[in-house]
Scaffold this active site. Sequence first.
Site, PDB file in Angstrom:
ATOM      1  N   LYS A   1      -6.025  -5.711   3.288  1.00  0.00           N
ATOM      2  CA  LYS A   1      -6.963  -4.612   3.051  1.00  0.00           C
ATOM      3  C   LYS A   1      -7.786  -4.846   1.786  1.00  0.00           C
ATOM      4  O   LYS A   1      -7.245  -5.067   0.720  1.00  0.00           O
ATOM      5  CB  LYS A   1      -6.160  -3.321   2.930  1.00  0.00           C
ATOM      6  CG  LYS A   1      -6.923  -2.118   2.445  1.00  0.00           C
ATOM      7  CD  LYS A   1      -6.060  -0.887   2.568  1.00  0.00           C
ATOM      8  CE  LYS A   1      -6.409   0.160   1.539  1.00  0.00           C
ATOM      9  NZ  LYS A   1      -5.480   1.299   1.599  1.00  0.00           N
TER      10      LYS A   1
ATOM     11  N   ASP B   1      -0.191  -0.659  -4.903  1.00  0.00           N
ATOM     12  CA  ASP B   1      -1.524  -0.175  -5.314  1.00  0.00           C
ATOM     13  C   ASP B   1      -1.488   1.247  -5.866  1.00  0.00           C
ATOM     14  O   ASP B   1      -2.403   1.677  -6.550  1.00  0.00           O
ATOM     15  CB  ASP B   1      -2.546  -0.275  -4.172  1.00  0.00           C
ATOM     16  CG  ASP B   1      -2.357   0.807  -3.111  1.00  0.00           C
ATOM     17  OD1 ASP B   1      -1.215   1.252  -2.889  1.00  0.00           O
ATOM     18  OD2 ASP B   1      -3.366   1.205  -2.492  1.00  0.00           O
ATOM     19  N   ASN B   2      -0.439   2.001  -5.510  1.00  0.00           N
ATOM     20  CA  ASN B   2      -0.223   3.360  -6.057  1.00  0.00           C
ATOM     21  C   ASN B   2       1.052   3.891  -5.412  1.00  0.00           C
ATOM     22  O   ASN B   2       1.622   3.253  -4.522  1.00  0.00           O
ATOM     23  CB  ASN B   2      -1.409   4.300  -5.796  1.00  0.00           C
ATOM     24  CG  ASN B   2      -1.897   4.328  -4.373  1.00  0.00           C
ATOM     25  OD1 ASN B   2      -3.013   3.927  -4.083  1.00  0.00           O
ATOM     26  ND2 ASN B   2      -1.066   4.777  -3.443  1.00  0.00           N
TER      27      ASN B   2
ATOM     28  N   SER C   1      -8.648   1.416   4.560  1.00  0.00           N
ATOM     29  CA  SER C   1      -7.298   1.830   4.958  1.00  0.00           C
ATOM     30  C   SER C   1      -7.161   1.925   6.473  1.00  0.00           C
ATOM     31  O   SER C   1      -8.125   2.212   7.180  1.00  0.00           O
ATOM     32  CB  SER C   1      -6.952   3.191   4.349  1.00  0.00           C
ATOM     33  OG  SER C   1      -7.064   3.125   2.952  1.00  0.00           O
TER      34      SER C   1
ATOM     35  N   HIS D   1     -11.097  -2.839   0.807  1.00  0.00           N
ATOM     36  CA  HIS D   1     -11.477  -1.500   0.340  1.00  0.00           C
ATOM     37  C   HIS D   1     -12.312  -1.503  -0.942  1.00  0.00           C
ATOM     38  O   HIS D   1     -12.204  -0.592  -1.766  1.00  0.00           O
ATOM     39  CB  HIS D   1     -10.242  -0.597   0.165  1.00  0.00           C
ATOM     40  CG  HIS D   1     -10.555   0.834   0.486  1.00  0.00           C
ATOM     41  ND1 HIS D   1      -9.606   1.817   0.601  1.00  0.00           N
ATOM     42  CD2 HIS D   1     -11.752   1.454   0.694  1.00  0.00           C
ATOM     43  CE1 HIS D   1     -10.183   2.971   0.875  1.00  0.00           C
ATOM     44  NE2 HIS D   1     -11.474   2.764   0.944  1.00  0.00           N
TER      45      HIS D   1
ATOM     46  N   HIS E   1       1.116   2.119   4.186  1.00  0.00           N
ATOM     47  CA  HIS E   1       0.116   3.156   4.447  1.00  0.00           C
ATOM     48  C   HIS E   1       0.252   3.663   5.886  1.00  0.00           C
ATOM     49  O   HIS E   1       0.485   2.870   6.794  1.00  0.00           O
ATOM     50  CB  HIS E   1      -1.282   2.560   4.236  1.00  0.00           C
ATOM     51  CG  HIS E   1      -2.360   3.573   3.984  1.00  0.00           C
ATOM     52  ND1 HIS E   1      -2.780   4.454   4.960  1.00  0.00           N
ATOM     53  CD2 HIS E   1      -3.092   3.851   2.883  1.00  0.00           C
ATOM     54  CE1 HIS E   1      -3.741   5.222   4.452  1.00  0.00           C
ATOM     55  NE2 HIS E   1      -3.946   4.882   3.193  1.00  0.00           N
TER      56      HIS E   1
ATOM     57  N   CYS F   1      -6.474   4.044  -3.841  1.00  0.00           N
ATOM     58  CA  CYS F   1      -6.672   2.685  -3.355  1.00  0.00           C
ATOM     59  C   CYS F   1      -7.797   1.885  -4.009  1.00  0.00           C
ATOM     60  O   CYS F   1      -7.552   0.893  -4.682  1.00  0.00           O
ATOM     61  CB  CYS F   1      -6.887   2.784  -1.855  1.00  0.00           C
ATOM     62  SG  CYS F   1      -7.114   1.206  -1.161  1.00  0.00           S
TER      63      CYS F   1
ATOM     64  N   ASP G   1       0.849  -1.186   0.000  1.00  0.00           N
ATOM     65  CA  ASP G   1       0.000   0.000   0.000  1.00  0.00           C
ATOM     66  C   ASP G   1       0.894   1.249   0.000  1.00  0.00           C
ATOM     67  O   ASP G   1       1.782   1.368   0.854  1.00  0.00           O
ATOM     68  CB  ASP G   1      -0.879  -0.035   1.264  1.00  0.00           C
ATOM     69  CG  ASP G   1      -2.125   0.808   1.125  1.00  0.00           C
ATOM     70  OD1 ASP G   1      -2.129   1.747   0.315  1.00  0.00           O
ATOM     71  OD2 ASP G   1      -3.095   0.536   1.860  1.00  0.00           O
ATOM     72  N   ASP G   2       0.659   2.149  -0.937  1.00  0.00           N
ATOM     73  CA  ASP G   2       1.386   3.432  -0.961  1.00  0.00           C
ATOM     74  C   ASP G   2       2.904   3.270  -1.033  1.00  0.00           C
ATOM     75  O   ASP G   2       3.649   4.114  -0.515  1.00  0.00           O
ATOM     76  CB  ASP G   2       1.050   4.282   0.279  1.00  0.00           C
ATOM     77  CG  ASP G   2      -0.375   4.823   0.261  1.00  0.00           C
ATOM     78  OD1 ASP G   2      -1.105   4.539  -0.707  1.00  0.00           O
ATOM     79  OD2 ASP G   2      -0.749   5.517   1.220  1.00  0.00           O
TER      80      ASP G   2
END
Length: 536
Positions: free
Chosen positions: A139, A311-312, A164, A141, A256, A86, A44-45
């Site tokens: 996660k 994811d980004n 998140s 989401h 994250h 996300c 994540d992130d």
Amino acid sequence: MMVGLTLLLTGVLLSGILLHKANQNEACVSTPAERPNFIIILADDIGWGDLGANQLRQRANNTPNLDLLALQGMRLTDFHSPASTCSPSRAAILTARYGVRNGVTHNFAINSVAGLPLSEVALPWLLQESGYYTAMIGKWHLGHCGPYGPTSRGFDYYLGIPYSNDMGCTDVPGYDLPPSQPCSAGPQGEPRYCLLHEAVYCRVGLPLLENRSIVQQPLDLWTLTLRYRDAALRIIHTAKQRKQPYLLYVAMAHMHVPLAPPPASPSTNVMDGGLDVYAPSLREMDDLVGALKRASDETDRDNTLIWFTGDNGPWEKKCQYAGSVGPYTGMWQTSRGGGSAKQTTWEGGHRVPTVAYWPSRIPANTSSNALLSGMDIFPTLLSMAGLKPPGDRRYDGIDATDILLNGGHTGHEFLFHPNSGAAGQFGDLQTVRAGKHKAFYITGAAEACGGDRGTQQLHDPPLIFDLGVDQAEAMPLDAGMPDYQEVLGKVTKAREELLWDIATDQSVSVADYTRDQTAAPCCDPQRTSCRCPGLT
Ligand SMILES: *[C@@H]1O[C@H](CO)[C@@H](O)[C@H](O)[C@H]1NC(C)=O
Ligand SMILES: *[C@@H]1O[C@H](CO)[C@@H](O)[C@H](O)[C@H]1NC(C)=O
């Protein structure tokens, strides 16, 4: 698009035999064990530059296990998350479709009543239908209520958080800027998610779900990694007993915010006048990846694909708690103000560190700069499992099997990056990759560390960068030059074709983003902070 239409046509012919339940006699087929296991690990992130193996000059190696995965597998250096936030990214990974098709163009909230539209077919469901055991840890989401949860979308087992880890108060906040909302706080200063809530709902700490039940609330971030690891290792180790190939999708809470590195980490040290929190968190994430790899190596090494991606890009406004974009600094934007990572279509927003590992099949210590996307995971896994996607819809992902296994080089001819918050309408496809070139019809910035937000600008004709010589996206091509005109011709045509393809797509879904306070998952609404009985 060519690929979408080809899949469509192929699928129409085959759809009659695609959607059967796995035949009960399948155990009698002589080669069931040949279908590979899949472990998809989503960070994540995370930033492209967080992966040690992606850095030319390694400053600090915080990812020894991922680097080993790369040394024994393939690093994908031009691999992009399908969106730069996300929910849209995760929806596109599981459906192989842009958000304008699958309906998920921005994030779901704590109190969202719905999620990924039920008309969408998710990858785990297809694998489950064909006889795979499917498990998800982490996660989700994509909607947590009723039929939207993971166990209703094709996962046999689920352990994780519904959204998140900053979406809800915590008793002991991890590292975040601004700090996470403490559960004991009054109605003033409630986190933004609580605007529609009664005070009691504002105190809902993040729940941990197993299948459909809340097993912990508020969530203990410090033991979460251990719980994830235990559950994942159990699934890997019991695979042989189940006699089914498996899909294990691990969507980690790392990187994250709030970050929660191991409290007693001996490597936590003081840097630049502040606690160095990001690096120990990254090492903890890397440890988890290493544990999954070792468990897989010990059990079914030659028959298991491990695919790690993000994811980004990093959440730049979180300052020292955000990851590294490496050389993809988005300088055209940052020199005009604002951030150029998560929530933007600058490279920092969606070029993610990606490694694929399959000892007997993917050549070791290799890399590919083919233009690929998280949307490609779906068609690639189906192809490796000998399945075809349903023919009643169009897809944007491509089958990357040839690149991973056979030394192929052909990625996407064109790849579109949807707006995910920085510019224009959510989901709009106004940034286009064409080979090494990238055209922006609109630019926008995310909030930078310090609060600068930049401004949105339309560009007609578009700004075109040559990533082959300009990774930082600093200097657009001169619109008078012949190569500009050539790229412009290609991207104009590709955009028109895609928009036509979407306009004539009978399978476009619309997500319901309605919110209702009763939709917030809550252990016990009668208790302060929504605590589970026995967990006060
Ligand atoms: C989760 O669901 C699966 C499939 O129905 C079941 O086998 C498993 O026992 C459930 N686990 C828990 C802890 O409820
Ligand atoms: C991996 O590849 C790199 C670059 O081609 C090479 O320098 C290195 O020696 C290789 N490492 C191993 C262990 O094969």
